[in-house]
Design a protein around this motif. Structure first.
Motif, PDB file in Angstrom:
ATOM      1  N   GLU A   1     -25.529   1.443  -9.792  1.00 28.29           N
ATOM      2  CA  GLU A   1     -24.993   0.560 -10.822  1.00 28.29           C
ATOM      3  C   GLU A   1     -23.539   0.892 -11.155  1.00 28.29           C
ATOM      4  O   GLU A   1     -23.111   2.037 -11.080  1.00 28.29           O
ATOM      5  CB  GLU A   1     -25.838   0.663 -12.092  1.00 28.29           C
ATOM      6  CG  GLU A   1     -27.299   0.299 -11.879  1.00 28.29           C
ATOM      7  CD  GLU A   1     -28.123   0.461 -13.148  1.00 28.29           C
ATOM      8  OE1 GLU A   1     -27.524   0.790 -14.189  1.00 28.29           O
ATOM      9  OE2 GLU A   1     -29.344   0.253 -13.087  1.00 28.29           O
TER      10      GLU A   1
ATOM     11  N   SER B   1     -20.394  -0.645 -14.026  1.00 23.87           N
ATOM     12  CA  SER B   1     -19.998  -1.610 -15.041  1.00 23.87           C
ATOM     13  C   SER B   1     -18.775  -1.099 -15.793  1.00 23.87           C
ATOM     14  O   SER B   1     -18.490   0.098 -15.805  1.00 23.87           O
ATOM     15  CB  SER B   1     -21.148  -1.860 -16.026  1.00 23.87           C
ATOM     16  OG  SER B   1     -21.444  -0.685 -16.752  1.00 23.87           O
ATOM     17  N   TYR B   2     -18.058  -2.021 -16.414  1.00 20.05           N
ATOM     18  CA  TYR B   2     -16.944  -1.625 -17.276  1.00 20.05           C
ATOM     19  C   TYR B   2     -16.763  -2.681 -18.357  1.00 20.05           C
ATOM     20  O   TYR B   2     -17.144  -3.848 -18.194  1.00 20.05           O
ATOM     21  CB  TYR B   2     -15.655  -1.434 -16.476  1.00 20.05           C
ATOM     22  CG  TYR B   2     -15.025  -2.707 -15.977  1.00 20.05           C
ATOM     23  CD1 TYR B   2     -14.049  -3.366 -16.719  1.00 20.05           C
ATOM     24  CD2 TYR B   2     -15.400  -3.255 -14.759  1.00 20.05           C
ATOM     25  CE1 TYR B   2     -13.473  -4.529 -16.262  1.00 20.05           C
ATOM     26  CE2 TYR B   2     -14.822  -4.422 -14.299  1.00 20.05           C
ATOM     27  CZ  TYR B   2     -13.862  -5.050 -15.051  1.00 20.05           C
ATOM     28  OH  TYR B   2     -13.291  -6.204 -14.594  1.00 20.05           O
ATOM     29  N   LYS B   3     -16.182  -2.273 -19.464  1.00 16.29           N
ATOM     30  CA  LYS B   3     -16.010  -3.151 -20.623  1.00 16.29           C
ATOM     31  C   LYS B   3     -14.566  -3.643 -20.683  1.00 16.29           C
ATOM     32  O   LYS B   3     -13.627  -2.861 -20.597  1.00 16.29           O
ATOM     33  CB  LYS B   3     -16.354  -2.375 -21.904  1.00 16.29           C
ATOM     34  CG  LYS B   3     -16.263  -3.191 -23.191  1.00 16.29           C
ATOM     35  CD  LYS B   3     -17.427  -4.146 -23.307  1.00 16.29           C
ATOM     36  CE  LYS B   3     -17.411  -4.887 -24.653  1.00 16.29           C
ATOM     37  NZ  LYS B   3     -17.615  -3.981 -25.796  1.00 16.29           N
TER      38      LYS B   3
ATOM     39  N   LYS C   1     -18.511  -7.495 -20.701  1.00 12.54           N
ATOM     40  CA  LYS C   1     -18.936  -6.339 -19.927  1.00 12.54           C
ATOM     41  C   LYS C   1     -19.258  -6.835 -18.523  1.00 12.54           C
ATOM     42  O   LYS C   1     -20.164  -7.649 -18.330  1.00 12.54           O
ATOM     43  CB  LYS C   1     -20.163  -5.671 -20.533  1.00 12.54           C
ATOM     44  CG  LYS C   1     -20.619  -4.440 -19.756  1.00 12.54           C
ATOM     45  CD  LYS C   1     -21.832  -3.787 -20.405  1.00 12.54           C
ATOM     46  CE  LYS C   1     -22.280  -2.547 -19.631  1.00 12.54           C
ATOM     47  NZ  LYS C   1     -23.473  -1.925 -20.243  1.00 12.54           N
ATOM     48  N   TYR C   2     -18.497  -6.370 -17.553  1.00  8.41           N
ATOM     49  CA  TYR C   2     -18.727  -6.738 -16.169  1.00  8.41           C
ATOM     50  C   TYR C   2     -19.599  -5.678 -15.500  1.00  8.41           C
ATOM     51  O   TYR C   2     -19.476  -4.492 -15.787  1.00  8.41           O
ATOM     52  CB  TYR C   2     -17.396  -6.869 -15.419  1.00  8.41           C
ATOM     53  CG  TYR C   2     -16.509  -7.949 -15.959  1.00  8.41           C
ATOM     54  CD1 TYR C   2     -16.586  -9.249 -15.459  1.00  8.41           C
ATOM     55  CD2 TYR C   2     -15.604  -7.682 -16.978  1.00  8.41           C
ATOM     56  CE1 TYR C   2     -15.771 -10.254 -15.964  1.00  8.41           C
ATOM     57  CE2 TYR C   2     -14.789  -8.693 -17.488  1.00  8.41           C
ATOM     58  CZ  TYR C   2     -14.887  -9.970 -16.978  1.00  8.41           C
ATOM     59  OH  TYR C   2     -14.092 -10.956 -17.486  1.00  8.41           O
ATOM     60  N   TYR C   3     -20.467  -6.104 -14.612  1.00  2.00           N
ATOM     61  CA  TYR C   3     -21.373  -5.155 -13.987  1.00  2.00           C
ATOM     62  C   TYR C   3     -21.685  -5.586 -12.556  1.00  2.00           C
ATOM     63  O   TYR C   3     -21.531  -6.755 -12.198  1.00  2.00           O
ATOM     64  CB  TYR C   3     -22.676  -5.041 -14.786  1.00  2.00           C
ATOM     65  CG  TYR C   3     -23.405  -6.352 -14.898  1.00  2.00           C
ATOM     66  CD1 TYR C   3     -24.300  -6.757 -13.917  1.00  2.00           C
ATOM     67  CD2 TYR C   3     -23.182  -7.200 -15.976  1.00  2.00           C
ATOM     68  CE1 TYR C   3     -24.948  -7.968 -14.006  1.00  2.00           C
ATOM     69  CE2 TYR C   3     -23.828  -8.414 -16.071  1.00  2.00           C
ATOM     70  CZ  TYR C   3     -24.716  -8.793 -15.081  1.00  2.00           C
ATOM     71  OH  TYR C   3     -25.352 -10.000 -15.165  1.00  2.00           O
ATOM     72  N   SER C   4     -22.144  -4.643 -11.776  1.00  2.00           N
ATOM     73  CA  SER C   4     -22.624  -4.953 -10.428  1.00  2.00           C
ATOM     74  C   SER C   4     -23.662  -3.917 -10.036  1.00  2.00           C
ATOM     75  O   SER C   4     -23.666  -2.794 -10.533  1.00  2.00           O
ATOM     76  CB  SER C   4     -21.475  -4.963  -9.416  1.00  2.00           C
ATOM     77  OG  SER C   4     -20.927  -3.668  -9.277  1.00  2.00           O
TER      78      SER C   4
ATOM     79  N   SER D   1     -23.741  -9.160  -8.925  1.00  5.69           N
ATOM     80  CA  SER D   1     -22.774  -8.886  -9.992  1.00  5.69           C
ATOM     81  C   SER D   1     -22.750 -10.038 -10.986  1.00  5.69           C
ATOM     82  O   SER D   1     -23.181 -11.155 -10.691  1.00  5.69           O
ATOM     83  CB  SER D   1     -21.379  -8.656  -9.409  1.00  5.69           C
ATOM     84  OG  SER D   1     -20.942  -9.796  -8.696  1.00  5.69           O
TER      85      SER D   1
ATOM     86  N   TYR E   1     -21.674 -10.798 -15.556  1.00  4.63           N
ATOM     87  CA  TYR E   1     -21.041 -10.288 -16.756  1.00  4.63           C
ATOM     88  C   TYR E   1     -21.915 -10.575 -17.975  1.00  4.63           C
ATOM     89  O   TYR E   1     -22.810 -11.428 -17.948  1.00  4.63           O
ATOM     90  CB  TYR E   1     -19.652 -10.895 -16.964  1.00  4.63           C
ATOM     91  CG  TYR E   1     -19.649 -12.382 -17.249  1.00  4.63           C
ATOM     92  CD1 TYR E   1     -19.767 -12.870 -18.541  1.00  4.63           C
ATOM     93  CD2 TYR E   1     -19.529 -13.297 -16.209  1.00  4.63           C
ATOM     94  CE1 TYR E   1     -19.785 -14.222 -18.811  1.00  4.63           C
ATOM     95  CE2 TYR E   1     -19.537 -14.650 -16.464  1.00  4.63           C
ATOM     96  CZ  TYR E   1     -19.662 -15.113 -17.769  1.00  4.63           C
ATOM     97  OH  TYR E   1     -19.674 -16.453 -18.006  1.00  4.63           O
TER      98      TYR E   1
END
Length: 231
Positions: A64, A66-68, A75-78, A110, A112
Motif C-alpha cells: 500500500e 498513500s499521501y495526503k 488523500k491519494y492511494y494505490s 489507485s 483518492y
C-alpha cells in the motif's frame, strides 16, 4: 450419524462455502492494436485481432501507498499486487502466448478519498484506476510484455478495503490504453504496439479455485460410496 458421515458432509459443506468466496478472478480481453509505436512488429495494426483472458488471485498481499494533499484535502492511494496472476492466455495473429516467469507481473489499483470540510468525513470515490503488466511467451520462447492502463477503469465494484482487486463487474468505463512489447534474446525491446481499448469486452467474474472442485468431488464420492456399501 457416524463420524465418517459427519466428516464427509462437512467436506461438502466446506467446499460449497469456499466456492461462494473464491479468490480467483477471471477477465476477458478482446480488441486490436491500432498503432505500431516502435520498431517493426510481426502483426498488422487493425487487422490482427487479439483475444484472451487472465486470472488473478484477489487475496494476493498488497503493497500500500498513500499521501495526503493538504491544499485540496484529498488523500491519494494505490495498492500494488505483485505476482497476482495465476493464468494468462493471449492470442494474436495466430500466435498463442501464456504466462511467463521471465519478469515481474503486477496489478495496481489507485484512487483518492476526499474529506468533508465540516466533520472530516471521508467520501470515497466511486471511480478507481487500474493498471497491470504481465510477461508472456509462446511455446517457442518468444517473449512479450503486455501492459494495460485504465483511468476510471473500475466503477462501483470495490466494496472492501481501499486497496481491493475487483471481484465482479465490467470495465473499464472510461479512457484506457493497452500495449504489447516484443523482446529479443538479449532482453532488448524490438517493437511496441498500442491500442485503444473497448470496455464492452472487459468482464470480471469470480471463479471457483481448483481446490474447491477437489473438495466437492472428494465429499461427493465418499457419500456415494457409503450409500453403495450400505445397499
Amino acid at each position: 450419524m457416524k463420524l465418517t458421515t459427519v466428516f464427509l458432509t462437512s467436506v461438502c459443506a466446506l467446499g460449497i462455502s469456499f466456492s461462494a468466496h473464491s479468490a480467483l478472478i477471471e477477465a476477458d480481453l478482446n480488441g486490436v492494436f491500432d498503432t505500431l509505436e516502435i520498431g517493426s512488429g510481426p502483426y498488422q495494426t487493425g487487422d490482427d485481432i487479439f483475444s484472451g483472458f487472465f486470472q488473478y488471485n484477489s487475496n494476493t498481499p498488497v503493497s500500500e501507498y498513500s499521501y495526503k494533499d493538504e491544499k485540496y484535502d484529498f488523500k491519494y492511494y494505490s495498492g500494488s499486487y505483485a505476482d497476482a496472476f495465476t493464468e494468462f492466455s493471449f492470442m494474436l495473429g495466430g500466435d498463442r502466448y501464456h504466462l511467463s516467469d521471465y519478469g515481474p507481473n503486477s496489478i495496481t489499483i489507485s484512487g483518492y478519498v476526499q474529506y468533508a470540510e465540516e466533520d472530516g468525513t471521508e467520501f470515497h470515490s466511486e471511480y478507481y484506476d487500474m493498471s497491470f503488466s504481465a510477461w508472456l511467451e509462446t511455446d517457442s520462447g518468444d517473449k512479450v510484455k503486455i501492459g494495460f492502463q485504465a483511468y476510471d477503469g473500475i466503477r462501483n465494484t470495490i466494496t472492501g478495503p481501499l486497496f481491493s482487486l475487483p471481484i465482479d463487474g465490467n470495465g473499464p468505463n472510461s479512457g484506457s490504453y493497452m500495449y504489447l512489447e516484443g523482446y529479443n534474446v538479449d532482453g532488448e525491446m524490438t517493437y511496441r504496439y498500442g491500442s485503444t481499448y473497448n470496455s464492452d469486452y472487459f468482464v470480471f467474474r469470480e471463479v471457483p479455485e481448483p481446490a474447491t472442485y477437489a473438495m466437492l468431488l472428494l465429499g461427493g464420492l465418499g457419500l456415494v460410496a457409503r450409500r453403495l456399501k450400505r445397499a
